[in-house]
Write an enzyme that holds these catalytic residues in place. Structure first.
Site, PDB file in Angstrom:
ATOM      1  N   HIS A   1       4.907   4.825  13.948  1.00 39.68           N
ATOM      2  CA  HIS A   1       5.343   5.674  12.834  1.00 39.68           C
ATOM      3  C   HIS A   1       4.181   6.115  11.955  1.00 39.68           C
ATOM      4  O   HIS A   1       4.371   6.788  10.951  1.00 39.68           O
ATOM      5  CB  HIS A   1       6.332   4.907  11.956  1.00 39.68           C
ATOM      6  CG  HIS A   1       5.679   3.812  11.156  1.00 39.68           C
ATOM      7  ND1 HIS A   1       5.410   3.941   9.805  1.00 39.68           N
ATOM      8  CD2 HIS A   1       5.197   2.614  11.511  1.00 39.68           C
ATOM      9  CE1 HIS A   1       4.803   2.840   9.385  1.00 39.68           C
ATOM     10  NE2 HIS A   1       4.660   2.022  10.400  1.00 39.68           N
TER      11      HIS A   1
ATOM     12  N   ASP B   1       0.794  -1.232   0.000  1.00 40.01           N
ATOM     13  CA  ASP B   1       0.000   0.000   0.000  1.00 40.01           C
ATOM     14  C   ASP B   1       0.820   1.272   0.000  1.00 40.01           C
ATOM     15  O   ASP B   1       0.330   2.323   0.403  1.00 40.01           O
ATOM     16  CB  ASP B   1      -0.921  -0.014   1.225  1.00 40.01           C
ATOM     17  CG  ASP B   1      -0.140  -0.075   2.532  1.00 40.01           C
ATOM     18  OD1 ASP B   1       1.096   0.059   2.502  1.00 40.01           O
ATOM     19  OD2 ASP B   1      -0.772  -0.246   3.590  1.00 40.01           O
TER      20      ASP B   1
ATOM     21  N   ARG C   1       1.484   7.868   9.932  1.00 37.98           N
ATOM     22  CA  ARG C   1       1.272   9.261   9.547  1.00 37.98           C
ATOM     23  C   ARG C   1       0.027   9.850  10.220  1.00 37.98           C
ATOM     24  O   ARG C   1       0.033  10.987  10.656  1.00 37.98           O
ATOM     25  CB  ARG C   1       1.105   9.295   8.023  1.00 37.98           C
ATOM     26  CG  ARG C   1       1.401  10.584   7.357  1.00 37.98           C
ATOM     27  CD  ARG C   1       1.170  10.407   5.863  1.00 37.98           C
ATOM     28  NE  ARG C   1       2.267   9.726   5.207  1.00 37.98           N
ATOM     29  CZ  ARG C   1       3.299  10.342   4.656  1.00 37.98           C
ATOM     30  NH1 ARG C   1       3.372  11.639   4.683  1.00 37.98           N
ATOM     31  NH2 ARG C   1       4.264   9.666   4.059  1.00 37.98           N
TER      32      ARG C   1
ATOM     33  N   GLU D   1      -0.091  -9.018  -1.291  1.00 31.06           N
ATOM     34  CA  GLU D   1      -0.806  -8.465  -0.131  1.00 31.06           C
ATOM     35  C   GLU D   1      -1.971  -7.589  -0.591  1.00 31.06           C
ATOM     36  O   GLU D   1      -2.142  -6.438  -0.174  1.00 31.06           O
ATOM     37  CB  GLU D   1       0.113  -7.702   0.830  1.00 31.06           C
ATOM     38  CG  GLU D   1      -0.430  -7.622   2.245  1.00 31.06           C
ATOM     39  CD  GLU D   1       0.393  -6.734   3.164  1.00 31.06           C
ATOM     40  OE1 GLU D   1       0.361  -5.509   3.006  1.00 31.06           O
ATOM     41  OE2 GLU D   1       1.075  -7.279   4.048  1.00 31.06           O
TER      42      GLU D   1
ATOM     43  N   HIS E   1      11.446   5.374  14.959  1.00 32.74           N
ATOM     44  CA  HIS E   1      11.459   5.643  13.521  1.00 32.74           C
ATOM     45  C   HIS E   1      12.166   6.973  13.272  1.00 32.74           C
ATOM     46  O   HIS E   1      11.979   7.919  14.033  1.00 32.74           O
ATOM     47  CB  HIS E   1      10.007   5.694  13.014  1.00 32.74           C
ATOM     48  CG  HIS E   1       9.863   5.512  11.543  1.00 32.74           C
ATOM     49  ND1 HIS E   1      10.000   6.552  10.660  1.00 32.74           N
ATOM     50  CD2 HIS E   1       9.607   4.416  10.788  1.00 32.74           C
ATOM     51  CE1 HIS E   1       9.825   6.102   9.422  1.00 32.74           C
ATOM     52  NE2 HIS E   1       9.585   4.806   9.475  1.00 32.74           N
TER      53      HIS E   1
ATOM     54  N   GLU F   1      -2.515   5.088   2.818  1.00 30.46           N
ATOM     55  CA  GLU F   1      -2.311   3.714   2.334  1.00 30.46           C
ATOM     56  C   GLU F   1      -3.597   3.015   1.909  1.00 30.46           C
ATOM     57  O   GLU F   1      -3.574   2.182   0.993  1.00 30.46           O
ATOM     58  CB  GLU F   1      -1.594   2.878   3.408  1.00 30.46           C
ATOM     59  CG  GLU F   1      -0.111   3.221   3.566  1.00 30.46           C
ATOM     60  CD  GLU F   1       0.150   4.434   4.440  1.00 30.46           C
ATOM     61  OE1 GLU F   1      -0.830   5.019   4.976  1.00 30.46           O
ATOM     62  OE2 GLU F   1       1.320   4.821   4.569  1.00 30.46           O
TER      63      GLU F   1
HETATM   64  N1  UDP Z   1      10.972  -3.687  11.862  1.00 28.73           N
HETATM   65  C1  UDP Z   1      12.361  -3.776  11.856  1.00 28.73           C
HETATM   66  N2  UDP Z   1      13.049  -2.985  12.735  1.00 28.73           N
HETATM   67  C2  UDP Z   1      12.461  -2.117  13.583  1.00 28.73           C
HETATM   68  C3  UDP Z   1      11.040  -2.027  13.576  1.00 28.73           C
HETATM   69  C4  UDP Z   1      10.320  -2.812  12.697  1.00 28.73           C
HETATM   70  O1  UDP Z   1      12.943  -4.555  11.116  1.00 28.73           O
HETATM   71  O2  UDP Z   1      13.165  -1.427  14.343  1.00 28.73           O
HETATM   72  C5  UDP Z   1      10.219  -4.499  10.897  1.00 28.73           C
HETATM   73  C6  UDP Z   1       9.103  -5.315  11.487  1.00 28.73           C
HETATM   74  O3  UDP Z   1       9.558  -6.592  11.852  1.00 28.73           O
HETATM   75  C7  UDP Z   1       8.081  -5.397  10.356  1.00 28.73           C
HETATM   76  C8  UDP Z   1       8.331  -4.132   9.581  1.00 28.73           C
HETATM   77  O4  UDP Z   1       9.577  -3.622   9.992  1.00 28.73           O
HETATM   78  O5  UDP Z   1       8.323  -6.499   9.497  1.00 28.73           O
HETATM   79  C9  UDP Z   1       7.234  -3.142   9.840  1.00 28.73           C
HETATM   80  O6  UDP Z   1       7.581  -1.927   9.313  1.00 28.73           O
HETATM   81  P1  UDP Z   1       6.797  -0.601   9.634  1.00 28.73           P
HETATM   82  O7  UDP Z   1       6.187  -0.708  10.982  1.00 28.73           O
HETATM   83  O8  UDP Z   1       7.768   0.510   9.384  1.00 28.73           O
HETATM   84  O9  UDP Z   1       5.711  -0.505   8.469  1.00 28.73           O
HETATM   85  P2  UDP Z   1       4.236  -1.089   8.274  1.00 28.73           P
HETATM   86  O10 UDP Z   1       4.286  -2.562   8.467  1.00 28.73           O
HETATM   87  O11 UDP Z   1       3.335  -0.387   9.242  1.00 28.73           O
HETATM   88  O12 UDP Z   1       3.914  -0.724   6.855  1.00 28.73           O
END
Ligand code: UDP
Length: 408
Positions: free
Chosen positions: A234, A117, A236, A139, A266, A153
């Site tokens: 993180h 997304d 938005r 996904e 973040h 998203e």
């Molecule tokens: N993650 C990571 N290191 C961190 C925090 C999260 O590798 O310090 C990984 C986590 O395991 C997951 C992904 O990042 O697979 C999630 O990313 P994020 O929360 O940034 O994005 P979203 O999933 O909300 O799109």
């Protein structure tokens, strides 16, 4: 239970088409979570005869993306390095469409694959559509039903659904959402979520080489005897008041002697500035740099409770049997909630503190949520996706005379 009812509609058997020549596919992504969820797909496609898989990264999040690429052993074939300081949604979207269009003109792929997304995902799909290049969406079908949560998203993901001819839905609920929008049945494949593939592969790597996740050890030692709450934030739509409330709630709960908070922060200044102002110097709070993936997996393993607004973390934490409190008003991933391992708590300070206190103080409430559970996949999603992609490839009669079939 959601996972017991799960059915994967893409069988794990050989593709049914006859591949007759090598056909180029470009896998496009730009952020850390996309890289985590797409590296298993890239490896599965590269194991497929007759497919040349090229990787194009936009590097929408440069530093965080590169950590995952290094771990996965993927060197991008095309790196657009598009990240700019203070990039806006407008400028990023426009820049991505132009840059990705130029890549597709030069490379002439038979298909592209995108994930989830993000702006990269939506822009790549539009640029491919403008050139009549088919799009596969990994996904697909997650819907919150609210175009402002997650923002932007929810709309990014819906735009791709209008374009994609292959929709890889991670769960039955996601497939059903696509049907409700009248997406062609033939386009929908229920595969499981590739995040579980990434998680399983990374756990194996850590087991073979514990040093990969050793970065988290000093914190585990420092906080021995305390209940560890792992935090990520993180989103938005939480910037501003939401982020300030989250910071205050963490401050409140970390005043307890029996609690420690480990918070990989973040790099976005909307997160970092607020957290620094509220939490710097607190004895029970470790604000650390974003962890590389194996160390984050190590943190999920070591902690007692997960407090997050992330999408991917909601999907991963149930595999570790860790209760997840989701700091959102709504989620496009209802499977964890339905299974009882996740709970929506929003961003109200008092509510977050109260929900954490219940899990800390009420053993029964904790145990009811702390069940190892995989409502999102079985670790073989990438294989299913690669096979469906191979099935959908065009067969060239001209090449058929010149070259033997790779497989039939
Ligand atoms: N993650 C990571 N290191 C961190 C925090 C999260 O590798 O310090 C990984 C986590 O395991 C997951 C992904 O990042 O697979 C999630 O990313 P994020 O929360 O940034 O994005 P979203 O999933 O909300 O799109």
């Amino acid at each position: 239970m959601a996972d017991r009812q799960q059915r994967f509609t893409r069988p794990l058997s050989s593709p049914t088409c006859s591949l007759v020549n090598t056909i180029k596919i470009i896998v496009v992504f730009g952020t850390r979570p996309e890289a985590i969820k797409m590296f298993p797909v890239v490896h599965a496609l590269r194991a497929m005869p007759g497919i040349e898989t090229r990787v194009c990264v936009t590097a929408q999040h440069r530093g965080l993306l590169d950590q995952v690429l290094a771990l996965a052993g993927i060197v991008p074939d095309i790196d657009l390095d598009i990240m700019q300081p203070d990039q806006t949604l407008d400028s990023l979207t426009a820049g991505l469409i132009v840059a990705l269009g130029a890549v597709f003109d030069a490379e002439k792929p038979a298909r592209i694959l995108v994930h989830g997304d993000t702006l990269t995902t939506m822009a790549a799909s539009l640029a491919a559509y403008y050139r009549k290049i088919p799009v596969g969406h990994v996904e697909a079908g997650l819907r919150s039903g609210d175009i402002h949560h997650p923002w932007p998203e929810e709309v990014n993901r819906r735009v791709v659904a209008c374009i994609a001819d292959l929709n890889f839905a991670p769960t039955l609920a996601a497939a059903e959402a696509l049907r409700q929008e009248n997406r062609a049945e033939v386009s929908i494949h229920v595969t499981g979520n590739t995040v579980i593939d990434a998680l399983f592969a990374t756990r194996v790597r850590i087991r073979e080489n514990p040093a990969l996740a050793a970065g988290i050890e000093p914190l585990v030692t420092r906080f021995r005897g305390k209940r560890i709450i792992a935090v990520t934030s993180h989103r938005r739509e939480n910037f501003g008041d939401g982020m300030a409330n989250i910071a205050s709630a963490i401050r409140d709960i970390a005043a307890r002697e029996d609690v420690a908070v480990v918070f990989p922060v973040h790099p976005n200044p909307n997160v970092r500035k607020v957290m620094d102002a509220a939490l710097a110097g607190l004895a029970n709070v470790a604000m650390i740099e974003p962890l590389n993936y194996p160390n984050f997996v190590g943190l999920l393993d070591a902690c007692d409770i997960v407090l997050t607004d992330s999408g991917g973390v909601q999907e991963e934490a149930p595999s570790f049997g860790k209760p997840v409190l989701v700091m959102r008003e709504t989620t496009e991933r209802p499977e964890g909630i339905a299974a009882g391992t996740a709970r929506l708590v929003g961003t109200d300070r008092a509510r977050i503190v109260a929900e954490l206190a219940t899990l800390l103080d009420d053993r029964k409430a904790y145990e009811a949520m702390a069940r190892a559970h995989n409502p999102f996949g079985d670790g073989r999603a990438a294989q299913r996706i690669a096979l469906a992609v191979a099935d959908a490839l065009p067969v060239s009669a001209a090449f058929a005379e010149e070259r033997p079939s790779v497989y039939v």
